[in-house]
Design a protein around this motif. Sequence first.
Motif, mmCIF file in Angstrom:
data_model
loop_
_atom_site.group_PDB
_atom_site.id
_atom_site.type_symbol
_atom_site.label_atom_id
_atom_site.label_comp_id
_atom_site.label_asym_id
_atom_site.label_seq_id
_atom_site.Cartn_x
_atom_site.Cartn_y
_atom_site.Cartn_z
ATOM 1 N N GLY A 1 0.798 -1.225 0.000
ATOM 2 C CA GLY A 1 0.000 0.000 0.000
ATOM 3 C C GLY A 1 0.825 1.266 0.000
ATOM 4 O O GLY A 1 0.341 2.323 0.412
ATOM 5 N N SER B 1 5.595 -6.292 8.771
ATOM 6 C CA SER B 1 4.284 -5.828 8.325
ATOM 7 C C SER B 1 3.192 -6.097 9.357
ATOM 8 O O SER B 1 2.219 -5.347 9.439
ATOM 9 C CB SER B 1 3.917 -6.507 6.995
ATOM 10 O OG SER B 1 3.919 -7.925 7.140
ATOM 11 N N ASN C 1 0.877 -0.550 11.043
ATOM 12 C CA ASN C 1 -0.498 -0.330 10.579
ATOM 13 C C ASN C 1 -0.538 0.278 9.183
ATOM 14 O O ASN C 1 -1.336 -0.132 8.343
ATOM 15 C CB ASN C 1 -1.231 0.586 11.561
ATOM 16 C CG ASN C 1 -1.430 -0.069 12.916
ATOM 17 O OD1 ASN C 1 -1.600 -1.288 12.982
ATOM 18 N ND2 ASN C 1 -1.396 0.711 13.977
ATOM 19 N N SER C 2 0.309 1.260 8.920
ATOM 20 C CA SER C 2 0.325 1.940 7.623
ATOM 21 C C SER C 2 1.753 1.957 7.100
ATOM 22 O O SER C 2 2.601 2.713 7.586
ATOM 23 C CB SER C 2 -0.208 3.374 7.758
ATOM 24 O OG SER C 2 -0.079 4.071 6.535
ATOM 25 N N GLY D 1 2.791 2.937 4.143
ATOM 26 C CA GLY D 1 3.091 4.189 3.450
ATOM 27 C C GLY D 1 3.411 5.318 4.410
ATOM 28 O O GLY D 1 4.373 6.079 4.216
ATOM 29 N N GLY D 2 2.606 5.449 5.485
ATOM 30 C CA GLY D 2 2.877 6.488 6.469
ATOM 31 C C GLY D 2 4.190 6.256 7.197
ATOM 32 O O GLY D 2 4.923 7.204 7.499
ATOM 33 N N TYR D 3 4.496 4.993 7.474
ATOM 34 C CA TYR D 3 5.761 4.674 8.141
ATOM 35 C C TYR D 3 6.944 5.034 7.251
ATOM 36 O O TYR D 3 7.953 5.579 7.723
ATOM 37 C CB TYR D 3 5.781 3.191 8.491
ATOM 38 C CG TYR D 3 6.957 2.753 9.316
ATOM 39 C CD1 TYR D 3 7.969 1.969 8.769
ATOM 40 C CD2 TYR D 3 7.068 3.112 10.654
ATOM 41 C CE1 TYR D 3 9.046 1.552 9.524
ATOM 42 C CE2 TYR D 3 8.150 2.708 11.425
ATOM 43 C CZ TYR D 3 9.129 1.930 10.857
ATOM 44 O OH TYR D 3 10.205 1.520 11.603
#
Length: 409
Positions: free
Chosen positions: A338, A367, A371-372, A374-376
């Motif tokens: 994602g 993973s 949770n995210s 992309g944000g990480y």
Amino acid sequence: MQSYISTTPFGRRPLTLANVASQAAAKARSPEVAVHKWNVFRAICTAKDRIGVSERALAVLDALLSFHPETALTGDDLIVFPSNHQLSLRAHGMAPATLRRHLAALVDCGLIIRRDSPNGKRYARKGRDGAVELAFGFDLAPLVTRAAEFEAWADDVRSEERALKLVRERITICRRDIAKMIATGIEEGVETRRDGQGPADWAAVHMLYREIVGRIPRTAPRQQLEPIAEELSMLADEVLSLLENHQKISNLSGNESQTERHKQNSTPNPLTELEPDFPTKPATNIEPLPQQRNLHEKSYPLGMVLDACPDLLDYAKGGISNWRDFLATVTVVRPMLGISPSAWEEAQAAMGEVQAAIVIAAILQRSSAINSAGGYLRSLTRKADADEFSLGPMLMALLGSRHRAKRHA
């Protein structure tokens, strides 16, 4: 005078009921029965775990068989009487104490019988014609008596090994198919729910896949691997059904009157994303990609990275043997996590192509705890821009957690 065949061992060695049973079976055999000694030896080697004999003991048995002059074991003349010195030489220089221990193991397993002389020495008495009349040493008759038993055990072992090999191949194929079908489903935007049923998204499918794969031990018997192979086969069938249904719906929604169709490459070539295009004409001015770096610049050893992030290997096409394979695999994993193309480009600009790809592999490895993705990745990119991020501690933490898990297991 008729000679007497000894039945008890010399010295302090005890006589066991198993020894008595072996001698009784050898006495009851027919002298006309003949077996190929090396065929029997190969069967014993194959079924050694079932017989309970070690490789070193088999080396001693090999040496004993070499003292029998004929290839066929038949008749009553099956006693060999080599000295410990000669037997040690043919057993590749085995130490005397080790030799005696393995000879005792062969007797306990019922492969040979002791025929000890009054003083414990091994020798043979010959008649006037030079033929051996009485010999003291090791009787090979149990090899003839139990030849059919050894062959049956060897066949069982070979069948079990073949079945284990087949189930391992089945697991490997299912893992490869599921990983690639999940990547295809993400790239193509295939819906995972049908009529309100099914997994919520491809991330849920991937988590289910990782849960099954996580239960595969490094070494396990066939009985333990078969249920896992069955689960992977069922999951592969379900994922394939999702892709096939999506393809059928796409074909039905097509219209002959439509001339413009959205084209999406379902099998993108990773190399086109990893290397800048070269100009087709010398006069064309093309702006170079920002911060294109050498594949090995400021990079960690590939083996160390794969040891820290082994989950990436599940999505590799033909394995990962170099950095180009590594980067090509990351291009498949990145959309599955994602991570948007913009976040990926920013990470490459801040960290470099290779280090950004290593970060993606580390995110895949963790993973379940992120949770995210992309944000990480954007958070790490901001830290890299401010020179507050270092890849080394992340890899060391992953390696440390894997090693602790292995020690705990």
